[in-house]
Design an enzyme around this catalytic site. Structure first.
Site, short mmCIF file in Angstrom:
data_model
loop_
_atom_site.label_atom_id
_atom_site.label_comp_id
_atom_site.label_asym_id
_atom_site.label_seq_id
_atom_site.Cartn_x
_atom_site.Cartn_y
_atom_site.Cartn_z
N SER A 1 0.80 -1.23 0.00
CA SER A 1 0.00 0.00 0.00
C SER A 1 0.83 1.27 0.00
O SER A 1 0.33 2.32 -0.38
CB SER A 1 -0.93 0.01 1.22
OG SER A 1 -0.19 -0.09 2.41
N HIS B 1 -0.15 6.04 6.77
CA HIS B 1 0.30 5.94 5.39
C HIS B 1 0.65 7.34 4.90
O HIS B 1 0.09 8.33 5.37
CB HIS B 1 -0.80 5.37 4.49
CG HIS B 1 -0.97 3.90 4.59
ND1 HIS B 1 -1.62 3.29 5.63
CD2 HIS B 1 -0.57 2.91 3.76
CE1 HIS B 1 -1.62 1.98 5.44
NE2 HIS B 1 -0.98 1.73 4.32
#
Length: 293
Positions: free
Chosen positions: A72, A272
């Site tokens: 990701s 993230h």
């Protein structure tokens, strides 16, 4: 905070796990178009996604293609505008990097991917026009989802124990898994490969709402270990390694201008890189691989 903590325990995906509502990486790869081609790219335009078939016209110029592999952090989860089961974002650094290279893009990186998924990704995405490859992987193998859940919602001691278990795995088992993943890439393409690392997620100074200083330091220590391990195995494979930690210095969670999301909604975007963080990834690639550009 209790609601967020419960959500984290149920669904946190800090380094690439798929939410239980999503397909597995293998299913996700099969469900999405695999080859991205189109007109000349710019950093502000997305590649046109299309299936490619048929033989090239005789004498036609073949456009080089960049192959993006990994988890990701490479698919762009957290940067916004994510789509599909793999949560790929048009703000992800592979899109920006393909634009910089004036290449089309085979975007295989997928939320949830581990080293075991790399062989399938490269097999799906490689072709005779593949001219460059980037790869970010290893965090899921080391269990960073559980690390981040524990270190966000648990105590300093529970975080320390979970980080120690991850560090033991990184030292004992991750090198062989990385070697196998890198060998799978090299077996499919002679194109130059750049392995791209992970940023430190936290700043370690004063933080009003984040985890304690001890927990932030523990997570950063584990990040440093996985980066060092990944760099060593990339070098052994004959690949380049791009360390993004210097680019992110001062911009982790708890920084004044963070390029990493803190606890976020939807929760799988937590921990993230955001859009600015993905731009920092692309800048690090440029600095490392095109130093005179």
């Amino acid at each position: 905070m209790k609601i967020l903590a419960a959500a984290l325990i149920a669904a946190l995906v800090p380094l690439a796990s798929v939410s239980t509502a999503l397909a597995s990486p293998a299913e996700a790869q099969a469900a999405e178009p695999q080859v991205a081609t189109g007109s000349a790219l710019t950093e502000d335009s997305a590649p046109v996604v299309a299936e490619v078939s048929g033989d090239p016209v005789a004498g036609a110029r073949i456009r080089p293609e960049h192959l993006a592999l990994g988890d990701s952090f490479a698919s762009g989860l957290g940067a916004g505008s994510e789509s599909g089961a793999c949560r790929r974002s048009q703000a992800a650094h592979p899109v920006l990097w393909a634009a910089r290279l004036n290449s089309s893009l085979s975007f295989q990186a997928c939320t949830g991917a581990s080293t075991a998924d790399v062989a399938r990704q490269v097999a799906a995405g490689v072709n005779s026009e593949t001219s460059s490859v980037t790869l970010t992987v290893g965090g899921n193998d080391a269990g960073f989802t559980e690390v981040m859940t524990t270190c966000t919602t648990g105590t300093d001691s529970s975080c320390a124990r979970r980080v120690a278990a991850a560090e033991q795995f990184i030292r004992a088992e991750l090198p062989a898994r990385l070697d196998a993943a890198y060998a799978a890439v090299r077996a499919r393409t002679p194109a130059p490969v750049a392995v791209v690392g992970y940023p430190r997620l936290f700043e370690e100074g004063f933080c009003l709402l984040g985890p304690s200083a001890a927990r932030r330091a523990a997570v950063n220590r584990a990040t440093d270990l996985i980066v060092a391990t990944t760099a060593a195995r990339a070098k052994a494979a004959g690949f380049s390694f791009v360390d993004v930690r210097p680019a992110f210095r001062g911009h982790g969670v708890c920084g004044g201008s963070p390029w990493v999301n803190g606890v976020s909604l939807p929760v799988n975007r937590s921990y993230h890189p955001n859009r600015a963080g993905q731009q920092a990834y692309a800048a690090a690639l440029r600095a490392a691989l095109l130093p005179a550009g």
